[in-house]
Design an enzyme around this catalytic site. Sequence first.
Site, PDB file in Angstrom:
ATOM      1  N   LYS A 472      -3.320   4.265  81.012  1.00  0.00           N
ATOM      2  CA  LYS A 472      -1.861   4.396  80.996  1.00  0.00           C
ATOM      3  C   LYS A 472      -1.238   3.879  82.298  1.00  0.00           C
ATOM      4  CE  LYS A 472      -1.337   6.343  76.908  1.00  0.00           C
ATOM      5  NZ  LYS A 472      -1.171   7.765  76.669  1.00  0.00           N
ATOM      6  N   ARG A 507      -9.075  10.764  74.119  1.00  0.00           N
ATOM      7  CA  ARG A 507      -8.803   9.509  73.409  1.00  0.00           C
ATOM      8  C   ARG A 507      -8.854   8.387  74.441  1.00  0.00           C
ATOM      9  NH1 ARG A 507      -4.533   6.039  72.257  1.00  0.00           N
ATOM     10  NH2 ARG A 507      -4.479   5.207  70.126  1.00  0.00           N
TER      11      ARG A 507
END
Length: 543
Positions: A472, A507
């Site tokens: 991210k 994830r």
Amino acid sequence: MNSSGALETTAMFPSVKLFKKFSHTLKHGIKGFVHLNISSSGLKSVPPLRDTSHFASRRFSSSSEEVVIALGSNVGNRVQNFNMALNLMKNSGINITRHGCLYETEPAYVTDQPLFLNSAVRGTTKLAPHELLVVLKRIEKKLGRTEGIRYGPRLIDLDILFYGKVKVESESLNIPHERIWERPFVVAPLVDLLGSSMDDAIEQNWHLLSRNNGGLFGVWEKLGGENLVRRKEMRRVLPIGNHLWDWSERTHVMGVLNLTPDSFSDGGKFQDVEAAVSHVKQLISQGADIIDIGAQSTRPFARRISADEELERLIPMLDAILKIPEIEGKLLSVDTFYAKVASEAVKKGAHIVNDVSGGQLDPEILAAVGSLGVPYITMHMRGDPSTMQSDENLQYDDVCRQVASELCSRVKDAELSGIPSWRIIIDPGIGFSKNTKQNLQLLMGLESIRRQIGEKNVAASHAPLLVGPSRKRFLGEICNRSNPIERDPATVAAVTIGILDGANIIRVHNVRDCLDAAKVCDALIKQRERRLLPDRQRVTSKP
């Protein structure tokens, strides 16, 4: 925090001191309770299940009463037995609002029989107590239950645990159920239906009915509490297909497959079938437990495509992936917020629906997933991918508390739409509607999020927790890495913090490295749990 994702009880449940304000009531009687000594003889006959509109008796006709009903089964398809019982209850004048967790337990009293599944539900009804009893007995019979030995095998068992503020004593019915207090397999899902904050008036009355200084939480502790779950005497499980998944055994790894041309990390790489299948094989060879397939980009400011366009990308890939032998024993998750896409994917063979919107972007998805009967990942996000990073959506006074509160609302909506809490997985939404500081606060505050969810909904606080910090932008900002692929070492650090603070599923894009991190974290957690258990509860091997 332990590996099951459950908080230490002292942190989750209120102190006995909180019950001091009720001490006078405990000594001198429970104000507001109606104590009924009722003979069941003379009750009018009960109509068929399809017609319950005139069930309310004179005593109970003014309004609905909150009830708690326990469920148990150890014959046949136990989950399906529960599902059918819930549907029949809904069609019989019982509006189900909350669900406990699902527990697999050893049989009690008569031990030579299969394992039980146990849970409980909370709801409202205008049925009077004995009318409710007759309805539940008729449901048991309709599902195939026959008279057998006491405490023996049963296809379905439905018991009234609480009925509003009413205490009932009669030949055929006792409320509260007379043997609640000795049965951990009943008390555990009952406690799940409460909130630890104890600010709900009807819950306060139920605590008082327990006649325990610690209320229902005290009863649970007296029976063994969370130590029963840690020692696997009771297993919290999540049904997936024909299997019961105990997510507490270890951290599970979800590998990412993006079929989009514009995803932030690997957009455009897996748009043809051959490349997608090859990547899935690689993820599985590296140790992925779950493959999460997404055909809609949810990166910040992404353009939303239609459900039909998403299906055009998804279905050919899903068909091809389901044919490869490596997929055997693995779980497939579809990353979508569209009801139509979720339905088609599950019909093809997907096992899980992963909704980044938590039901906010397509009003039909919750009902669709409820009817599909599959696990549902509800994620926290404000707005949609095009607006989630707006100044308005990034405003938090306390990000952990507000994310917990908003996730509670998502869980409530899901339950009211027919998704039991025992099928729900929660995701705080790392990178969605959060800035760098807020993402770090969430990763370090997962235990706090669970505790704050538990203030309103204990069952939701026990749900499997998923985190997805992989590659991210906030990791790139911290490490000065503009290329998402170069953020894998930072991802390992982020998932490590998440796992040690209670995440059950990670994830990730790089399965190999993150799986190694998960294994080390799991070993550390088990060592910590072993040190926390009293000596008499440790299992030791003989020299």
